[in-house]
Scaffold this motif. Sequence first.
Motif, PDB file in Angstrom:
ATOM      1  N   TYR A  83      -7.666  -4.314   1.874  1.00 51.19           N
ATOM      2  CA  TYR A  83      -7.531  -5.814   1.476  1.00 51.19           C
ATOM      3  C   TYR A  83      -5.984  -5.225   2.745  1.00 51.19           C
ATOM      4  O   TYR A  83      -5.483  -6.280   2.522  1.00 51.19           O
ATOM      5  CB  TYR A  83      -7.223  -5.038  -0.300  1.00 51.19           C
ATOM      6  N   PHE A  84      -5.347  -4.813   3.065  1.00 45.97           N
ATOM      7  CA  PHE A  84      -4.098  -4.524   3.279  1.00 45.97           C
ATOM      8  C   PHE A  84      -3.945  -5.180   4.600  1.00 45.97           C
ATOM      9  O   PHE A  84      -3.559  -6.212   5.138  1.00 45.97           O
ATOM     10  CB  PHE A  84      -3.414  -3.228   3.014  1.00 45.97           C
ATOM     11  N   ILE A  85      -4.676  -4.605   5.526  1.00 45.59           N
ATOM     12  CA  ILE A  85      -6.021  -4.447   6.469  1.00 45.59           C
ATOM     13  C   ILE A  85      -5.804  -6.361   7.213  1.00 45.59           C
ATOM     14  O   ILE A  85      -5.839  -7.602   7.895  1.00 45.59           O
ATOM     15  CB  ILE A  85      -6.484  -3.866   7.307  1.00 45.59           C
ATOM     16  N   ILE A 142       0.691  -1.226   0.413  1.00 40.19           N
ATOM     17  CA  ILE A 142      -0.290  -0.448   0.360  1.00 40.19           C
ATOM     18  C   ILE A 142       1.350   0.865   0.043  1.00 40.19           C
ATOM     19  O   ILE A 142       1.823   0.772   0.995  1.00 40.19           O
ATOM     20  CB  ILE A 142      -0.877   0.254   1.355  1.00 40.19           C
ATOM     21  N   GLY A 143       0.435   2.532  -0.684  1.00 35.14           N
ATOM     22  CA  GLY A 143       0.986   3.312  -0.973  1.00 35.14           C
ATOM     23  C   GLY A 143       1.141   3.984   0.243  1.00 35.14           C
ATOM     24  O   GLY A 143      -0.084   4.410   0.931  1.00 35.14           O
ATOM     25  N   TYR A 181       1.490   5.844   8.996  1.00 35.78           N
ATOM     26  CA  TYR A 181       1.242   6.154   7.775  1.00 35.78           C
ATOM     27  C   TYR A 181       0.358   7.243   6.895  1.00 35.78           C
ATOM     28  O   TYR A 181      -0.598   6.202   7.105  1.00 35.78           O
ATOM     29  CB  TYR A 181       1.719   5.439   6.764  1.00 35.78           C
ATOM     30  N   ASN A 182       0.506   8.198   6.689  1.00 31.64           N
ATOM     31  CA  ASN A 182      -0.519   8.310   5.956  1.00 31.64           C
ATOM     32  C   ASN A 182      -0.809   8.248   4.385  1.00 31.64           C
ATOM     33  O   ASN A 182      -0.136   8.066   3.553  1.00 31.64           O
ATOM     34  CB  ASN A 182      -0.158  10.119   5.135  1.00 31.64           C
ATOM     35  N   ILE A 183      -2.043   7.987   4.133  1.00 27.62           N
ATOM     36  CA  ILE A 183      -2.011   6.540   3.221  1.00 27.62           C
ATOM     37  C   ILE A 183      -3.303   7.275   2.553  1.00 27.62           C
ATOM     38  O   ILE A 183      -4.227   9.054   2.726  1.00 27.62           O
ATOM     39  CB  ILE A 183      -2.934   5.710   3.637  1.00 27.62           C
ATOM     40  N   LEU A 240       4.209   0.788   1.747  1.00 27.06           N
ATOM     41  CA  LEU A 240       4.654  -0.744   2.834  1.00 27.06           C
ATOM     42  C   LEU A 240       4.436  -1.571   1.943  1.00 27.06           C
ATOM     43  O   LEU A 240       3.247  -2.261   1.697  1.00 27.06           O
ATOM     44  CB  LEU A 240       3.336  -0.017   3.941  1.00 27.06           C
ATOM     45  N   GLN A 241       5.795  -2.844   1.947  1.00 30.47           N
ATOM     46  CA  GLN A 241       5.507  -3.867   1.669  1.00 30.47           C
ATOM     47  C   GLN A 241       5.289  -5.104   2.756  1.00 30.47           C
ATOM     48  O   GLN A 241       5.812  -4.770   3.814  1.00 30.47           O
ATOM     49  CB  GLN A 241       6.635  -4.783   1.178  1.00 30.47           C
ATOM     50  N   LEU A 242       3.571  -6.152   2.714  1.00 29.52           N
ATOM     51  CA  LEU A 242       3.576  -7.013   3.891  1.00 29.52           C
ATOM     52  C   LEU A 242       3.977  -8.155   2.668  1.00 29.52           C
ATOM     53  O   LEU A 242       3.133  -8.156   1.681  1.00 29.52           O
ATOM     54  CB  LEU A 242       1.982  -6.860   4.341  1.00 29.52           C
ATOM     55  N   ASN A 243       4.604  -9.104   3.116  1.00 33.10           N
ATOM     56  CA  ASN A 243       5.074 -10.515   2.686  1.00 33.10           C
ATOM     57  C   ASN A 243       5.050 -11.669   4.626  1.00 33.10           C
ATOM     58  O   ASN A 243       4.804 -10.850   5.308  1.00 33.10           O
ATOM     59  CB  ASN A 243       6.223 -10.203   2.096  1.00 33.10           C
ATOM     60  N   LEU A 244       5.647 -12.552   3.531  1.00 35.01           N
ATOM     61  CA  LEU A 244       5.208 -13.804   5.134  1.00 35.01           C
ATOM     62  C   LEU A 244       6.627 -13.582   5.746  1.00 35.01           C
ATOM     63  O   LEU A 244       6.513 -13.822   7.167  1.00 35.01           O
ATOM     64  CB  LEU A 244       6.406 -14.660   4.278  1.00 35.01           C
TER      65      LEU A 244
END
Length: 96
Positions: free
Chosen positions: A84-86, A7-8, A76-78, A31-35
């Motif tokens: 979807y990210f949450i 998410i930017g 983080y200002n989005i 922000l990058q979400l991965n394992l």
Amino acid sequence: MLSDHSIGYIEVKREIDFYYQMQHIEMQFELQLNLGGITSARHQFDLEHVIDVSHKPFSFGGGILYLHTNQGVFPYNIQVDPTYFIHAFKSLKSKK
């Protein structure tokens, strides 16, 4: 297997120019979400250190995404809906 989600977010840098005028410079990051966890431009959090992710929407759109970690809360200002990210975070967190 979960693919990476991102998410930017925007950081605003303030500086004084040559003419002593305040300048606001917007910089865009992801922000990058991965394992392994969540990574921003300035921080990296292992998934086990992120307790929760929440969102405070603004009436004019966008909002602030909060990462609740064992090191504190990071805002983080989005500019987009982070649902979807949450959900991806909570799904990944529940599997660990």
